[in-house]
Design a protein around this motif. Structure first.
Motif, PDB file in Angstrom:
ATOM      1  N   TRP A  26       1.128  -1.211   0.500  1.00 37.33           N
ATOM      2  CA  TRP A  26      -0.399   0.155  -0.190  1.00 37.33           C
ATOM      3  C   TRP A  26       1.124   0.900  -0.265  1.00 37.33           C
ATOM      4  CZ3 TRP A  26      -1.427  -3.965   4.015  1.00 37.33           C
ATOM      5  CH2 TRP A  26      -2.345  -4.377   4.005  1.00 37.33           C
ATOM      6  N   LYS A  27       1.965   1.309  -0.819  1.00 36.11           N
ATOM      7  CA  LYS A  27       3.325   2.646  -0.549  1.00 36.11           C
ATOM      8  C   LYS A  27       2.642   3.175  -1.850  1.00 36.11           C
ATOM      9  CE  LYS A  27       5.059   1.882   3.680  1.00 36.11           C
ATOM     10  NZ  LYS A  27       4.589   0.589   3.728  1.00 36.11           N
ATOM     11  N   LYS A  28       2.113   2.847  -2.517  1.00 37.35           N
ATOM     12  CA  LYS A  28       1.652   3.125  -4.862  1.00 37.35           C
ATOM     13  C   LYS A  28       2.832   3.656  -4.908  1.00 37.35           C
ATOM     14  CE  LYS A  28      -2.777   3.144  -3.148  1.00 37.35           C
ATOM     15  NZ  LYS A  28      -3.853   4.474  -3.032  1.00 37.35           N
ATOM     16  N   ASP A  29       3.325   5.240  -5.574  1.00 36.57           N
ATOM     17  CA  ASP A  29       4.001   5.705  -5.815  1.00 36.57           C
ATOM     18  C   ASP A  29       5.187   6.105  -4.714  1.00 36.57           C
ATOM     19  OD1 ASP A  29       2.446   5.655  -8.339  1.00 36.57           O
ATOM     20  OD2 ASP A  29       1.842   8.202  -7.931  1.00 36.57           O
ATOM     21  N   GLN A  30       4.556   5.939  -3.378  1.00 33.60           N
ATOM     22  CA  GLN A  30       6.039   6.854  -2.476  1.00 33.60           C
ATOM     23  C   GLN A  30       6.518   5.014  -2.062  1.00 33.60           C
ATOM     24  OE1 GLN A  30       6.620   9.687  -1.227  1.00 33.60           O
ATOM     25  NE2 GLN A  30       5.261   9.911  -2.704  1.00 33.60           N
ATOM     26  N   THR A  31       6.455   4.229  -2.878  1.00 32.31           N
ATOM     27  CA  THR A  31       7.434   3.140  -2.412  1.00 32.31           C
ATOM     28  C   THR A  31       9.107   3.110  -2.745  1.00 32.31           C
ATOM     29  OG1 THR A  31       5.625   1.890  -2.798  1.00 32.31           O
ATOM     30  CG2 THR A  31       7.773   0.272  -2.853  1.00 32.31           C
ATOM     31  N   LYS A  32       9.414   4.048  -3.330  1.00 33.40           N
ATOM     32  CA  LYS A  32      11.063   4.060  -3.940  1.00 33.40           C
ATOM     33  C   LYS A  32      11.540   4.972  -3.352  1.00 33.40           C
ATOM     34  CE  LYS A  32      14.205   5.326  -7.491  1.00 33.40           C
ATOM     35  NZ  LYS A  32      14.522   5.874  -8.806  1.00 33.40           N
ATOM     36  N   VAL A  33      10.635   5.779  -2.256  1.00 35.76           N
ATOM     37  CA  VAL A  33      10.994   6.479  -1.533  1.00 35.76           C
ATOM     38  C   VAL A  33      11.269   6.551   0.187  1.00 35.76           C
ATOM     39  CG1 VAL A  33      11.008   8.774  -0.500  1.00 35.76           C
ATOM     40  CG2 VAL A  33      10.894   8.555  -2.556  1.00 35.76           C
ATOM     41  N   LEU A  34      10.308   5.141   0.346  1.00 33.27           N
ATOM     42  CA  LEU A  34      10.044   4.904   1.648  1.00 33.27           C
ATOM     43  C   LEU A  34      11.113   3.650   1.350  1.00 33.27           C
ATOM     44  CD1 LEU A  34       6.224   4.984   1.887  1.00 33.27           C
ATOM     45  CD2 LEU A  34       8.269   5.896   3.102  1.00 33.27           C
ATOM     46  N   VAL A  35      11.224   2.670   0.920  1.00 30.84           N
ATOM     47  CA  VAL A  35      11.992   1.700   1.323  1.00 30.84           C
ATOM     48  C   VAL A  35      13.876   1.912   0.600  1.00 30.84           C
ATOM     49  CG1 VAL A  35      13.234  -0.728  -0.089  1.00 30.84           C
ATOM     50  CG2 VAL A  35      10.462  -0.003  -0.522  1.00 30.84           C
ATOM     51  N   LYS A  36      13.934   3.298   0.314  1.00 30.94           N
ATOM     52  CA  LYS A  36      15.647   3.534   0.194  1.00 30.94           C
ATOM     53  C   LYS A  36      15.418   4.563   1.884  1.00 30.94           C
ATOM     54  CE  LYS A  36      18.167   5.402  -2.508  1.00 30.94           C
ATOM     55  NZ  LYS A  36      18.631   6.607  -3.878  1.00 30.94           N
ATOM     56  N   ASP A  37      14.279   5.708   2.385  1.00 34.61           N
ATOM     57  CA  ASP A  37      14.354   5.815   4.243  1.00 34.61           C
ATOM     58  C   ASP A  37      14.899   4.358   5.168  1.00 34.61           C
ATOM     59  OD1 ASP A  37      14.146   8.303   3.122  1.00 34.61           O
ATOM     60  OD2 ASP A  37      11.972   7.982   3.047  1.00 34.61           O
ATOM     61  N   ALA A  38      13.888   3.470   4.540  1.00 38.48           N
ATOM     62  CA  ALA A  38      13.976   2.380   5.563  1.00 38.48           C
ATOM     63  C   ALA A  38      15.243   1.367   5.404  1.00 38.48           C
ATOM     64  CB  ALA A  38      12.995   1.197   5.302  1.00 38.48           C
ATOM     65  N   ILE A  39      15.698   1.813   4.066  1.00 40.22           N
ATOM     66  CA  ILE A  39      17.676   0.949   4.406  1.00 40.22           C
ATOM     67  C   ILE A  39      18.627   1.941   4.752  1.00 40.22           C
ATOM     68  CG2 ILE A  39      19.107   0.181   2.702  1.00 40.22           C
ATOM     69  CD1 ILE A  39      16.862  -1.770   2.944  1.00 40.22           C
ATOM     70  N   LYS A  40      18.594   3.589   4.210  1.00 41.65           N
ATOM     71  CA  LYS A  40      19.012   4.262   5.312  1.00 41.65           C
ATOM     72  C   LYS A  40      18.850   4.356   6.751  1.00 41.65           C
ATOM     73  CE  LYS A  40      20.287   9.214   4.891  1.00 41.65           C
ATOM     74  NZ  LYS A  40      19.559  10.636   4.726  1.00 41.65           N
ATOM     75  N   GLN A  41      18.021   3.905   7.560  1.00 43.12           N
ATOM     76  CA  GLN A  41      17.739   3.922   8.592  1.00 43.12           C
ATOM     77  C   GLN A  41      18.223   2.854   9.439  1.00 43.12           C
ATOM     78  OE1 GLN A  41      16.571   6.440  10.700  1.00 43.12           O
ATOM     79  NE2 GLN A  41      16.169   8.318   8.296  1.00 43.12           N
TER      80      GLN A  41
END
Length: 302
Positions: A26-41
């Motif tokens: 359910w992350k839709k178009d934000q998926t890429k940004v959120l996955v990169k954020d998760a990896i960064k964190q």
């Protein structure tokens, strides 16, 4: 302070591994940004699915490839898990295979699309998946077992391990008893309506299967207000959701965390470490919290 570890032998809270698997539904178009954020964190485990209705698997792949190329993490440093979803769980106007094709063709096409979407470089050669799950049992047990046998042909090269989601204990037991490649992962909703999957989780512990929970917060409003959770949050000085996550992890559960806030990603990871440190320094209080949680979710098994 007690010399022995305060954690259960099967406790995920005691692990040195990253605390959560990042859920990408359910992350839709934000998926890429959120996955990169998760990896960064600091997240190092990612869950997705070949189900465009709810997941954008190709964007997960783009995020991971950028993280690899930027040196944030290596492919070997990330656990990548996806799923084959049956036609019943798909949007028939947007899916990775022909729903009218034979089951074998559906599965092979779905797996091929996942290997392409989640490839570590632009070249598809060498792509692999750490785990692939059946998103749910198929309409019949025989079809479920047939699908499992097809997936076994990919192990151990293109797929390292297999699992299943939304499964009951009788179906899981049949898969385990009849398979060559035993299930490594079960991903289920952890909530009161299924008695928190207590017998199923016991089966998983007995057979070395990792039980993953989703909707851990959403599905448990009563647990969030329960005495063990609230008291742990106050004692360890963490948020109530973090306290619930920690107590669920102590049951041997790997928690899917799908937060869309980078701040919450960091707070959740740091909060789990804070509970780990507090539990080690306060073993008696931690054991009391654990016993209180077990009384709520495993009555008769504690």
């Amino acid at each position: 302070m007690a010399s022995a570890s305060p954690f259960n032998s099967h406790s995920r809270l005691a692990d040195d591994k990253p605390a959560f698997t990042y859920g990408t539904a359910w992350k839709k178009d934000q998926t890429k940004v959120l996955v990169k954020d998760a990896i960064k964190q600091g997240f190092r485990r990612v869950d997705t699915a070949a189900q465009p209705k709810h997941y954008q698997e190709h964007l997960v792949g783009e995020a991971l490839r950028e993280a690899y190329s930027e040196g944030t993490v290596s492919r070997e440093g990330v656990y990548v898990q996806t799923k084959y979803t049956t036609p019943a769980g798909q949007d028939l106007n947007k899916m990775p295979y022909d729903p009218n094709a034979p089951l074998g063709t559906q599965i092979h096409t779905s797996v091929a699309s996942s290997l392409k979407n989640l490839r570590p470089t632009q070249a598809e050669e060498g792509s692999y998946l750490d785990c692939l799950l059946l998103h749910s049992p198929l309409p019949t047990l025989e079809q479920t077992l047939q699908a499992w046998r097809l997936l076994e042909t990919y192990v151990p090269h293109q797929i390292k391990a297999l699992g299943i989601s939304n499964v009951t204990l009788p179906v899981l037991r049949e898969i385990y008893n009849t398979s060559t490649v035993k299930p490594s992962v079960v991903q289920n909703r952890f909530y009161a309506q299924t008695q928190y999957d207590s017998p199923l989780r016991a089966f998983c512990r007995e057979h070395g299967i990792m039980y993953q929970s989703f909707w851990t917060l959403t599905g448990n409003p009563k647990l969030l207000k329960s005495k063990p959770v609230v008291e742990l949050a106050q004692a360890a000085q963490v948020s109530v959701p973090t306290a619930l996550y920690a107590l669920v992890m102590d049951l041997g559960v790997e928690v899917l965390n799908g937060t869309t806030s980078a701040v919450h990603m960091q707070e959740d990871l740091e909060g789990i470490q804070k509970v780990r440190d507090w539990a080690t320094s306060n073993p008696r209080q931690w054991i009391q919290a654990r016993e209180g949680m077990c009384a709520l979710v495993e009555p008769g098994h504690f």
